[in-house]
Write an enzyme that holds these catalytic residues in place. Structure first.
Site, mmCIF file in Angstrom:
data_model
loop_
_atom_site.group_PDB
_atom_site.id
_atom_site.type_symbol
_atom_site.label_atom_id
_atom_site.label_comp_id
_atom_site.label_asym_id
_atom_site.label_seq_id
_atom_site.Cartn_x
_atom_site.Cartn_y
_atom_site.Cartn_z
ATOM 1 N N CYS A 21 0.851 -1.175 0.000
ATOM 2 C CA CYS A 21 0.000 0.000 0.000
ATOM 3 C C CYS A 21 0.902 1.244 0.000
ATOM 4 C CB CYS A 21 -0.917 -0.002 1.210
ATOM 5 S SG CYS A 21 -0.094 0.399 2.746
ATOM 6 N N CYS A 24 2.903 1.918 3.141
ATOM 7 C CA CYS A 24 4.008 0.972 3.329
ATOM 8 C C CYS A 24 5.168 1.339 2.399
ATOM 9 C CB CYS A 24 3.545 -0.464 3.098
ATOM 10 S SG CYS A 24 2.672 -1.139 4.541
ATOM 11 N N CYS A 129 1.063 -4.724 5.358
ATOM 12 C CA CYS A 129 0.351 -4.300 6.573
ATOM 13 C C CYS A 129 -1.038 -4.919 6.670
ATOM 14 C CB CYS A 129 0.290 -2.774 6.668
ATOM 15 S SG CYS A 129 -0.779 -2.012 5.438
ATOM 16 N N ASP A 362 -6.045 -8.949 64.539
ATOM 17 C CA ASP A 362 -6.900 -10.132 64.474
ATOM 18 C C ASP A 362 -8.356 -9.707 64.437
ATOM 19 O OD1 ASP A 362 -4.728 -11.766 64.543
ATOM 20 O OD2 ASP A 362 -4.771 -12.051 66.723
HETATM 21 ZN ZN LIG Z 1 0.578 -1.439 3.842
#
Ligand SMILES: [Zn+2]
Ligand SMILES: *[C@@H]1O[C@H](CO)[C@@H](O)[C@H](O)[C@H]1NC(C)=O
Ligand SMILES: *[C@@H]1O[C@H](CO)[C@@H](O)[C@H](O)[C@H]1NC(C)=O
Ligand SMILES: *[C@@H]1O[C@H](CO)[C@@H](O)[C@H](O)[C@H]1NC(C)=O
Ligand SMILES: *[C@@H]1O[C@H](CO)[C@@H](O)[C@H](O)[C@H]1NC(C)=O
Length: 547
Positions: A21, A24, A129, A362
């Site tokens: 893409c 990327c 991706c 206690d």
């Molecule tokens: Zn990508």
């Protein structure tokens, strides 16, 4: 305009045809100009296509890189000026009209048609991706995040976005890196895989601004007490990682709480070890095209813990400090921590708590005086601040809720300050009053000598009643001073100031000689303890709050 240089062209070309893409592509070109990622990815695609289109024409695009330094500089956030000639969008259109000429009667229609065509021509889901830097980091993702945060009604100043990606993204990233590594090294664009901008980073660059916008200006920062997480999965390609198990069996060990051994960390480790040749033998390069994008899981919100401290009084002899459960069955209907926690959790709208205190009494022991310091960690509070007045009101709500306990000095403290309560606990002193019974009748003169005993060291073998949870040992403890108040011939009150951790009951009844010396020995008769009150816990924390 894209901050790319002439030498990036072959790589852009190679990445686009591999099915990367546009974002990327920018990542692999080591573009760290955040603004470049924030543009709609469809637009970036057009520009990239224009960019390489020009390259094919042998046309110089030096102007594109006019403002780009030799190495892309992380802090360099300037947008490169648009070149004067041949805007890429036009270029893309021209290219399209070459393939399929739209009806030319209307320029707008032509543009729209070109637009449609571009969408069709999109390379589909990114092979690297898996769609995360495409439609999964747009406005609809930001809206989804904003809606979730609003729905949970958190109060916060800033937020940090965290993103969890499927582990196979690392495998795909590696494959893509190998695909362009040679060219990139030749052009000295990136010598190492780490030079490539990470998916996570690019995702945040795009989404942070959108989230800020959807949330009306909330700053999305890198460190914040409030974290919003988005998680992506991609079942279709989960098997991408599997071959690594045969190349590095050591990397994948079953761990508790993890559904799969193929965690991101394990995959990264295996990828560091595998040789390029071996990787290429087992895995496609570039990676195969997926059919669909990642699916995004529910958005998770988490506010870091808030710590609240104070002191409590316990006026009841049938109330344990913490829920008392034996063999899965509850023995007392309530406890100090629950009585305090309920209103606190409501005020801070917290999911849970973790209670601790400076020692504990206690179930049949009261804690009087200024009370016992305690602190609570509030888990995932939806509210993290209370004004002084609100804090006082919360204290009043706790006080009003029961006669069994009261609290004071309630305040928000830091995680670090909480440690002050525990540090040097053994050196602190505590004061007690015990109601003592004696077998032999006594007169006030018989016990008067006790008032003069100072700094008496006891050797206390772990009491029989706590042996099931504490190691057997002999612990020296100091009784700093004592005072007596005669009541009747078989009863007197014994006041004691002791080192913290002294077992008072055992000192009085002797615990079958396990505590030495003990009150029976001192008085030469059997003695027993009927009632015990803690008068003070001398820990100067938390600071007292003036009314
Ligand atoms: Zn990508
Ligand atoms: C990046 O920019 C910073 C600040 O402008 C500068 O100090 C640094 O030397 C630059 N680094 C490179 C590699 O150009
Ligand atoms: C509660 O506190 C203990 C001790 O500080 C810690 O070990 C534990 O993890 C805490 N529990 C939670 C749920 O935070
Ligand atoms: C709650 O009770 C404690 C102990 O009696 C007292 O010191 C404190 O002032 C009370 N706080 C409020 C707000 O009522
Ligand atoms: C606590 O009780 C007092 C006396 O009944 C009342 O006046 C006050 O409003 C109560 N406060 C809260 C916070 O419930």
């Amino acid at each position: 305009m894209l901050p790319l240089k002439e030498k990036d062209k072959p790589i852009v070309q190679k990445l686009l045809s591999a099915g990367c893409c546009p974002r990327c592509v920018l990542r692999f070109c080591c573009v760290s100009v955040q603004a470049a990622y924030r543009k709609p990815h469809q637009e970036t695609l057009k520009e990239l296509q224009a960019f390489i289109g020009n390259a094919e024409n042998g046309k110089s695009q030096d102007s594109v890189a006019a403002d780009s330094t030799e190495e892309n500089n992380k802090s360099h956030d300037a947008v490169v000026p648009e070149p004067a000639d041949d805007p890429p969008s036009k270029r893309a259109k021209l290219e399209l009209s070459r393939t399929e000429a739209p009806p030319e009667e209307d320029a707008a229609a032509a543009a729209a048609a070109a637009e449609d065509k571009l969408k069709e021509a999109e390379p589909g889901v990114c092979v690297v991706c898996l769609g995360i830097l495409q439609d999964l980091c747009g406005t609809s993702q930001a809206v989804k995040i904003a809606e979730k945060v609003k729905e949970e009604k958190y109060e916060f100043d800033t937020l940090v976005l965290s993103v969890s990606l499927p582990a196979q993204l690392c495998v795909r990233e590696h494959s893509c890196w190998l695909h362009v590594k040679k060219e990139m090294r030749e052009k000295s664009m990136a010598v190492d895989k780490d030079d490539v901008v990470q998916v996570k980073e690019a995702f945040k660059w795009v989404l942070q601004g959108l989230v800020t916008k959807e949330m009306g200006g909330v700053a999305v920062v890198t460190r914040s007490l409030f974290e919003v997480s988005v998680e992506f999965t991609h079942p279709e390609t989960d098997a991408d990682c599997h071959f690594l198990a045969t190349t590095c069996a050591d990397c994948f060990r079953p761990t508790k709480n993890k559904q799969s051994v193929f965690t991101r960390m394990a995959v990264v480790k295996a990828l560091e070890k595998i040789s390029d040749a071996k990787f290429l033998k087992h895995y496609a390069c570039p990676p195969a095209k997926p059919t669909c994008s990642c699916s995004s899981q529910d958005v998770q919100c988490l506010h870091q813990s808030v710590f609240v401290a104070g002191r409590y009084n316990k006026f009841c002899r049938t109330l344990p400090q913490t829920p008392w459960v034996i063999d899965g069955e509850r023995r007392m209907e309530s406890s100090v921590e629950e009585l305090i926690a309920a209103p606190v959790l409501t005020s801070f709208r917290s999911d849970g708590f973790n209670f601790s205190s400076s020692g504990r009494e206690d179930v049949d022991v009261r804690t009087l005086g200024n009370g016992r310091p305690f602190a609570m960690e509030l888990l995932n509070p939806h509210r993290s601040r209370l004004s002084r007045a609100e804090m006082k009101q919360l204290q009043e709500t706790i006080n009003n809720s029961s006669d069994k306990i009261k609290v004071r000095d309630l305040q928000i403290v830091s995680r670090e300050a909480m440690g002050r309560m525990k540090e040097g606990e053994e050196d602190k002193t505590k004061s007690y009053t015990a109601l003592v019974w004696t077998l032999k009748p006594i007169q006030s003169e018989d016990i008067a000598f006790i008032d003069d005993i100072k700094d008496l060291t006891l050797d206390q073998k772990t009491p029989l009643r706590v042996l099931h949870r504490r190691a057997l040992a002999v612990r020296p403890r100091v009784v700093h001073s004592m005072s007596t108040r005669f009541l009747d011939s078989h009863h007197f009150y014994l006041g004691m100031k002791t080192q913290a951790g002294t077992y008072i009951k055992e000192f009085v009844h002797g615990d079958f000689g396990r505590t030495k010396p003990n009150l029976c020995e001192l008085l030469n008769t059997d003695t027993d303890i009927l009632e015990l009150d803690v008068e003070s816990v001398d820990v100067d924390w938390p600071p007292s709050i003036p009314e």
